[in-house]
Scaffold this motif. Structure first.
Motif, PDB file in Angstrom:
ATOM      1  N   ASN A   1       3.550   6.707  -0.417  1.00 50.58           N
ATOM      2  CA  ASN A   1       4.231   6.423  -0.781  1.00 50.58           C
ATOM      3  C   ASN A   1       4.856   6.020   0.681  1.00 50.58           C
ATOM      4  O   ASN A   1       5.532   7.535   1.841  1.00 50.58           O
ATOM      5  CB  ASN A   1       6.154   6.035  -1.232  1.00 50.58           C
ATOM      6  N   TYR A   2       4.668   5.304   2.118  1.00 48.11           N
ATOM      7  CA  TYR A   2       5.561   5.685   3.228  1.00 48.11           C
ATOM      8  C   TYR A   2       6.756   4.747   3.683  1.00 48.11           C
ATOM      9  O   TYR A   2       7.144   3.410   3.264  1.00 48.11           O
ATOM     10  CB  TYR A   2       3.826   4.716   3.997  1.00 48.11           C
TER      11      TYR A   2
ATOM     12  N   ILE B   1       9.538   2.833   5.847  1.00 46.60           N
ATOM     13  CA  ILE B   1       9.420   2.983   7.596  1.00 46.60           C
ATOM     14  C   ILE B   1      10.435   2.758   7.948  1.00 46.60           C
ATOM     15  O   ILE B   1      11.818   1.339   7.328  1.00 46.60           O
ATOM     16  CB  ILE B   1       9.291   1.112   7.558  1.00 46.60           C
TER      17      ILE B   1
ATOM     18  N   LEU C   1       3.278  -1.121  11.834  1.00 47.26           N
ATOM     19  CA  LEU C   1       2.124  -2.320  10.024  1.00 47.26           C
ATOM     20  C   LEU C   1       0.780  -1.557  10.381  1.00 47.26           C
ATOM     21  O   LEU C   1       0.254  -1.398   9.701  1.00 47.26           O
ATOM     22  CB  LEU C   1       2.087  -2.762   9.679  1.00 47.26           C
TER      23      LEU C   1
ATOM     24  N   ILE D   1       4.511   0.647   0.571  1.00 48.11           N
ATOM     25  CA  ILE D   1       5.194   0.929   1.561  1.00 48.11           C
ATOM     26  C   ILE D   1       6.081  -0.011   2.008  1.00 48.11           C
ATOM     27  O   ILE D   1       6.398  -1.254   1.107  1.00 48.11           O
ATOM     28  CB  ILE D   1       4.813  -0.119   3.078  1.00 48.11           C
TER      29      ILE D   1
END
Length: 177
Positions: free
Chosen positions: A100-101, A103, A126, A140
Motif C-alpha cells: 500500500n502506498y 499519498i 502518480l 494507492i
C-alpha cells in the motif's frame, strides 16, 4: 421474577456516528483506556475507527472484484467528519497481502527504492509512482483531494487526468480516494 421466561431480553446495539462517538468520550478520565484510544492516530490522521459493516462489506466486495481481474477504483465521498478517512484507512489494514502506498501532501513515498516527493502536482507524482511499481498489484490511497485542486475548474481538470491514469492502470493498481 414472574416476568422471567415470559419476556425475551434483547440488547440493542447502537451504531454510532463518528460525531456521537466523540461526544460520548469527550468527558473522559485522562487515565482511562478511552482517552488512550482517542489520542491514538492512524496513518491517515483519524483517531479511531467505528465499525460500518454495510460500507465495509461493499468495499470488500468491490476489492474482491478488483482481485479477480476487473479494473476499477473507489471514490469515497461524504460530509465533513463522516468517516471517509477512516474507511480509507481500513482498506490496506484489511488487505495486508498487498503493498500500500498512502499519498500525503508534502511527504515522500518509497517505491522500490525510488523516493517520490508528493507536492501539489499529484498527477505528476502518480505518473512517477506508476513508473516504478513492479508487476505486483498494489493499493494507492489518496486522502484530501482538496489539497491538489483549489477551485472547481482545477478539480475538473484534476479528475480528467486522474481518470486517464485509473483507466490505464486500474487492473494493476487499486486506487482508493
Amino acid at each position: 421474577q414472574w416476568s422471567n421466561g415470559i419476556f425475551t431480553k434483547e440488547k440493542i446495539k447502537e451504531k454510532p456516528t463518528a460525531a456521537s462517538y466523540i461526544d460520548s468520550i469527550l468527558n473522559f478520565n485522562p487515565g482511562s483506556d478511552e482517552n488512550a484510544l482517542f489520542m491514538r492516530k492512524g496513518f491517515l490522521g483519524s483517531s479511531f475507527n467505528i465499525e460500518r459493516p454495510i460500507k465495509e462489506k461493499a468495499i470488500k466486495k468491490h476489492f474482491d472484484l478488483w482481485q479477480s481481474g476487473f479494473g476499477g477504483s473507489l471514490l469515497i465521498t461524504g460530509s465533513h467528519l463522516s468517516g471517509k478517512s477512516s474507511l480509507l484507512e481500513l482498506i490496506p489494514i484489511q488487505q495486508p497481502e498487498f503493498r500500500n502506498y498512502n499519498i500525503t501532501l508534502n511527504q515522500s513515498v518509497d517505491i522500490n527504492g525510488h523516493k517520490i516527493n508528493i507536492d501539489t502536482d499529484l498527477i505528476k507524482a502518480l505518473k512517477e509512482i506508476v513508473k516504478h511499481i513492479e508487476d505486483d498489484k498494489c493499493i494507492i490511497t489518496i486522502d484530501n483531494l482538496e489539497h491538489y485542486a483549489f477551485d472547481a475548474n482545477g478539480m475538473y481538470d484534476f479528475f480528467n487526468a486522474l481518470q486517464f491514469l485509473i483507466i490505464k492502470y486500474s487492473q494493476k493498481i487499486y486506487f482508493a480516494i
